[in-house]
Scaffold this active site. Structure first.
Site, PDB file in Angstrom:
ATOM      1  N   THR A   1     -29.174  25.938 -47.475  1.00 56.61           N
ATOM      2  CA  THR A   1     -27.780  26.155 -47.879  1.00 56.61           C
ATOM      3  C   THR A   1     -27.259  27.443 -47.253  1.00 56.61           C
ATOM      4  O   THR A   1     -26.139  27.501 -46.756  1.00 56.61           O
ATOM      5  CB  THR A   1     -27.659  26.263 -49.413  1.00 56.61           C
ATOM      6  OG1 THR A   1     -28.197  25.093 -50.009  1.00 56.61           O
ATOM      7  CG2 THR A   1     -26.214  26.439 -49.848  1.00 56.61           C
TER       8      THR A   1
ATOM      9  N   TRP B   1     -26.692  27.063 -43.508  1.00 52.36           N
ATOM     10  CA  TRP B   1     -25.576  26.142 -43.228  1.00 52.36           C
ATOM     11  C   TRP B   1     -24.294  26.943 -43.042  1.00 52.36           C
ATOM     12  O   TRP B   1     -23.411  26.564 -42.287  1.00 52.36           O
ATOM     13  CB  TRP B   1     -25.429  25.138 -44.373  1.00 52.36           C
ATOM     14  CG  TRP B   1     -24.292  24.179 -44.205  1.00 52.36           C
ATOM     15  CD1 TRP B   1     -24.322  22.963 -43.606  1.00 52.36           C
ATOM     16  CD2 TRP B   1     -22.930  24.356 -44.659  1.00 52.36           C
ATOM     17  NE1 TRP B   1     -23.092  22.364 -43.652  1.00 52.36           N
ATOM     18  CE2 TRP B   1     -22.211  23.187 -44.296  1.00 52.36           C
ATOM     19  CE3 TRP B   1     -22.247  25.363 -45.338  1.00 52.36           C
ATOM     20  CZ2 TRP B   1     -20.864  23.007 -44.575  1.00 52.36           C
ATOM     21  CZ3 TRP B   1     -20.903  25.194 -45.617  1.00 52.36           C
ATOM     22  CH2 TRP B   1     -20.226  24.026 -45.239  1.00 52.36           C
ATOM     23  N   HIS B   2     -24.215  28.062 -43.748  1.00 53.77           N
ATOM     24  CA  HIS B   2     -23.001  28.865 -43.700  1.00 53.77           C
ATOM     25  C   HIS B   2     -22.866  29.661 -42.416  1.00 53.77           C
ATOM     26  O   HIS B   2     -21.787  30.139 -42.094  1.00 53.77           O
ATOM     27  CB  HIS B   2     -22.944  29.821 -44.890  1.00 53.77           C
ATOM     28  CG  HIS B   2     -22.582  29.150 -46.163  1.00 53.77           C
ATOM     29  ND1 HIS B   2     -23.485  28.454 -46.926  1.00 53.77           N
ATOM     30  CD2 HIS B   2     -21.390  29.040 -46.807  1.00 53.77           C
ATOM     31  CE1 HIS B   2     -22.871  27.951 -47.984  1.00 53.77           C
ATOM     32  NE2 HIS B   2     -21.593  28.297 -47.934  1.00 53.77           N
ATOM     33  N   GLY B   3     -23.967  29.849 -41.691  1.00 54.04           N
ATOM     34  CA  GLY B   3     -23.849  30.599 -40.444  1.00 54.04           C
ATOM     35  C   GLY B   3     -25.200  30.785 -39.787  1.00 54.04           C
ATOM     36  O   GLY B   3     -26.231  30.847 -40.456  1.00 54.04           O
TER      37      GLY B   3
END
Lengths: 463, 370
Positions: A317, A320-322
């Site tokens: 997770t 996934w953001h960066g």
């Protein structure tokens, strides 16, 4: 193209609405498809091919999986499923994480591979997750096969949620994709939702984001007060930006007859980190739960397995953001907190007074945003040390007082707007005239800020 | 039916504004924002797929939005209503005062400038008295109108300290130091960073001391009541009240000739054409030139050379009653040799008349030793 722009509001949207409502029912999906492709191509003309590739891929693998299952050939079905997953993830990894891998390998082995000159196709994190969910759900028997590639393409490219979510699983809208009616109530709620989202983004997020940008740029002398105000501004910016965008997406979807899932439920009202992640970016949490956590075993199995599963899901997770280590740390941070809450704190949490739980949760969240906000872990740690007066940082300076005094009203409004107070009031005192007046005011004010628009950041360019 | 009201409202606003936008005529220049507005980009076979075309078109939709000035002003009003006191470029002070947001001090440049002045002084071998009149920033004279806590003048004392290091060699004067409280007269424009005729008079008195002509003996009158100054042009709000400009209206009676850059003669000290343009302050002398030579009717043999910025333009009219010859050099535009001007033989006094910020930070000051 972004929703919060004059170009979208007064050029793209009126034309799209007009074409959609004038088109006969069987052409409505095509109209949406063409407009959505135009919407995406406006920002990324070349990368539209990748999205089309993803569409064709999962349309095909979906059909193949369904056919194999029908024939009773589970292994064949599995092969098509894994083809879809590997190609989708491969594409995502290539465009998003190649340079991350290269720079890490370079520093690990003292090599000097050149980084690739690729830009991240906007929305790739969202649409690959959506198309993957289709094939997986076909395999699981939870979704109905779509035999019309144009209808499927409409689902993938649908401009309201294409760029910043919510992550819409195919099963969420499969019926509406094939057959939908649009009621007056739906359009009304769509308009409301859209205007509220626009106001959140333009009036709240953009403005407080400007303050965060000034503070984080280091142009002011450090002080404890400055750094707390700063991260508070970031926390508000990212919430109102992201949830505002989701509101606009849901509102637009509503206008076209789609019911998208909710993405935010007043996350800053949470009294625990567990609760926070049930209120923040809910569709992402659901995706990871459905497609990673539960397949891994979820919370069944030994304690070791449970802990492993939580770590895997949260680190994924995070990144996934960066494509940067601070995001992995950010995910790890939450994994640890969630585990502590689940296995230790849960037993006596009810003994802690509510307000302390709330404040404690908010402090933990603010700290998490520091990790999230800075790509460089050094800068993040430095910021945290200033927050806690560890560098001999003074408590406040004149600049910090100036920012506090000029942003005070805005911070109060942001705090109240983070709770469900406004919603409760509007439900209790239902008055359509007042409601329309408020919506009109918010819309006009948003237009004023957009016209002036020197600062209209798009935080999701990393997705 | 009740249900349809919202749709009708939303549609009319959305489609109404869109149609008005397409139908309305494009503007070329925005007076409020003091900039050129993007015109409709041309679409041809070359650029149809370029991102530049799309970016330009998007800018075009913003710049040409109908009633743009009003929307921009509404945004400023809204910001102020929510407690903001600046827009990144100006502070909105009390009583209609606007103040520039400052850039941070370049300490090296201050040191360089002071070194240039000292060099210049040595070059003159003490044969000419050098005075520097440094006009403070508006915010240091009117701190009570500055928004509370505003980080303005944060480095003023540091700047002053560096400048004062040369006051054993040069006579450095801060004209408003004796004016700790606000008199009836306004010393600076509210919407511009310059001083008013009244502010300039105080500096004049400070320079010539007891030889000063009394204020009442100057023929000072109002020449404009709609001066929207430099601060206003950064404020983006049509709701700010303008200033009035006063000047010594009969100064031409005391001037024999004005020569610009050794070539061009001016008929008058003032350029009234500017009172109808955006930058009305240029009414004084028509702006800044490299070299201005003024010969007055006051034949006392006193000749003064002034190294200046735009502040001097409002100050020199008073000097016409005390000096026979006044030369103004603006180092930003003067590129010939200063040494060739043979200052020791041609002048009796050297004056630096600058806003303190420019004196400390302008990179052109080193030209003084050319």
């Amino acid at each position: 193209m972004v929703f919060s722009s004059i170009l979208f509001l007064f050029w793209f949207l009126p034309i799209t609405l007009l074409l959609y409502f004038l088109a006969p029912k069987k052409y409505k999906n095509i109209v949406l498809l063409i407009c959505s492709l135009f919407f995406y191509a406006w920002g990324e003309p070349k990368y539209i091919l990748i999205m089309i590739f993803s569409t064709v891929l999962d349309f095909t693998t979906g059909k193949m999986v369904a056919r194999a299952k029908q024939d009773g050939n589970i292994n064949q079905a599995k092969r098509w499923l894994w083809l879809s997953i590997s190609l989708n993830l491969g594409s995502l990894m290539f465009f998003k994480y190649s340079n991350f891998f290269i720079t890490n390998i370079n520093s690990l082995f003292s090599l000097n591979f050149k980084i690739l000159n690729i830009k991240l196709p906007i929305g790739i994190s969202f649409y690959t997750f959506q198309t993957m969910s289709y094939t997986i759900d076909i395999y699981r028997g939870e979704a109905k096969t779509q035999h019309n590639i144009f209808d499927f393409a409409t689902y993938v490219t649908l401009f309201p949620q294409l760029i910043a979510g919510p992550i819409v699983r195919y099963q969420d809208i499969q019926d509406e994709l094939n057959e939908r009616s649009i009621s007056l109530t739906q359009i009304n709620s769509g308009i409301n939702r859209f205007v509220i989202g626009l106001a959140k983004k333009v009036l709240l997020a953009n403005n407080i984001g400007l303050v965060w940008e000034q503070i984080s740029s280091g142009q002011y002398n450090s002080s404890v007060l400055l750094h707390w105000i700063g991260i508070l501004c970031f926390a508000f910016q990212i919430y109102f930006d992201f949830s505002g965008y989701s509101d606009m997406a849901i509102g637009l979807g509503s206008m076209f007859g789609f019911n998208f899932p909710e993405n935010f439920n007043y996350p800053y009202m949470s009294k625990s980190i567990t609760e926070f992640w049930r209120r923040w970016h809910m569709t992402l949490g659901i995706w990871f739960r459905e497609y990673v956590y539960i397949p891994l075993g979820g919370n069944r199995g030994s304690r070791f397995m449970q802990i492993r599963n939580i770590f895997v899901v949260w680190i994924l997770t995070g990144i996934w953001h960066g494509a940067s280590w601070n995001f992995a740390i950010w995910g790890l941070y939450f994994a640890v907190l969630l585990l502590i809450e689940k296995f230790i704190v849960q037993r006596f949490i009810h003994k802690i007074p509510k307000i302390m739980r709330h404040v404690g949760t908010l402090v933990l969240i603010l700290i998490s945003w520091v990790i999230f906000a800075f790509d460089s872990l050094d800068m993040g740690l430095h910021y945290l040390s200033n927050m806690f007066a560890l560098n001999g940082t003074p408590l406040y300076t004149q600049e910090a007082l100036y920012i506090l005094s000029t942003q005070f009203i805005m911070l109060i409004i942001l705090s109240i707007a983070s709770t469900n107070v406004f919603k409760k009031i509007s439900l209790k005192y239902k008055n359509p005239i007042v409601e329309n007046l408020v919506m009109l005011m918010l819309f006009m004010l948003s237009v004023a800020y957009l016209v002036d628009s020197t600062y209209n950041p798009f935080l999701y360019f990393r997705f | 039916m009740k249900n349809k009201n919202k749709i009708i409202l939303f549609s009319s606003v959305l489609f109404g504004l869109s149609i008005f936008n397409i139908a309305s005529k494009d503007r070329v220049f925005s007076n409020l924002e003091n900039r050129v507005l993007m015109q409709k980009p041309e679409i041809n076979s070359n650029n149809i797929l370029s991102s530049e075309l799309r970016d330009n078109f998007e800018t075009y939709t913003n710049d040409q939005f109908i009633f743009r000035d009003q929307w921009v002003s509404l945004k400023t009003l809204s910001d102020l209503a929510f407690g903001k006191k600046d827009n990144g470029r100006v502070y909105f002070g009390k009583d209609g005062f606007l103040f520039d947001v400052e850039a941070s001090l370049d300490e090296t440049q201050v040191d360089k400038n002071m070194a240039s002045i000292l060099s210049f002084n040595e070059g003159l071998e003490n044969k000419l008295p050098i005075t520097a009149i440094l006009v403070p920033n508006k915010s240091s004279i009117y701190p009570q109108f500055v928004p509370k806590f505003a980080p303005i003048d944060m480095e003023a004392s540091l700047m002053k300290e560096k400048i004062d290091r040369i006051n054993t060699f040069i006579n450095i004067r801060y004209p408003f130091e004796a004016y700790a409280s606000i008199e009836e007269s306004l010393l600076y424009y509210k919407t511009d960073h310059h001083w008013t005729a009244d502010g300039a008079y105080i500096a004049y008195k400070d320079l010539v001391q007891n030889k000063a002509v009394l204020y009442e003996d100057f023929n000072i009158d109002t020449v404009s009541t709609n001066f929207y100054g430099s601060n206003y042009r950064k404020a983006n709000s049509t709701y700010i009240k303008p200033d009035s400009i006063n000047s010594v209206i009969d100064v031409d009676d005391y001037i024999e000739s004005i020569l610009i850059d050794d070539t061009q003669e001016l008929n008058s000290y003032y350029a009234p054409a500017y009172l109808n343009k955006t930058d009305q302050y240029s009414y004084f002398l028509g702006g800044d030139y490299g070299k201005v030579d003024i010969t007055t009717t006051f034949k006392n043999g006193q000749r003064i050379i002034i190294f200046k910025d735009s502040f001097a333009n409002a100050f020199v009219p008073y000097l016409t009653r005390n000096f026979e010859k006044i030369t103004m050099i603006d180092l930003r535009y003067f590129n010939s040799s200063i040494k060739d001007l043979n200052l020791q033989n041609n002048y009796d006094q050297v004056l630096f008349l600058y806003n303190i910020q420019t004196f400390a930070q302008d990179k052109n000051l080193s030209k003084i030793n050319k």
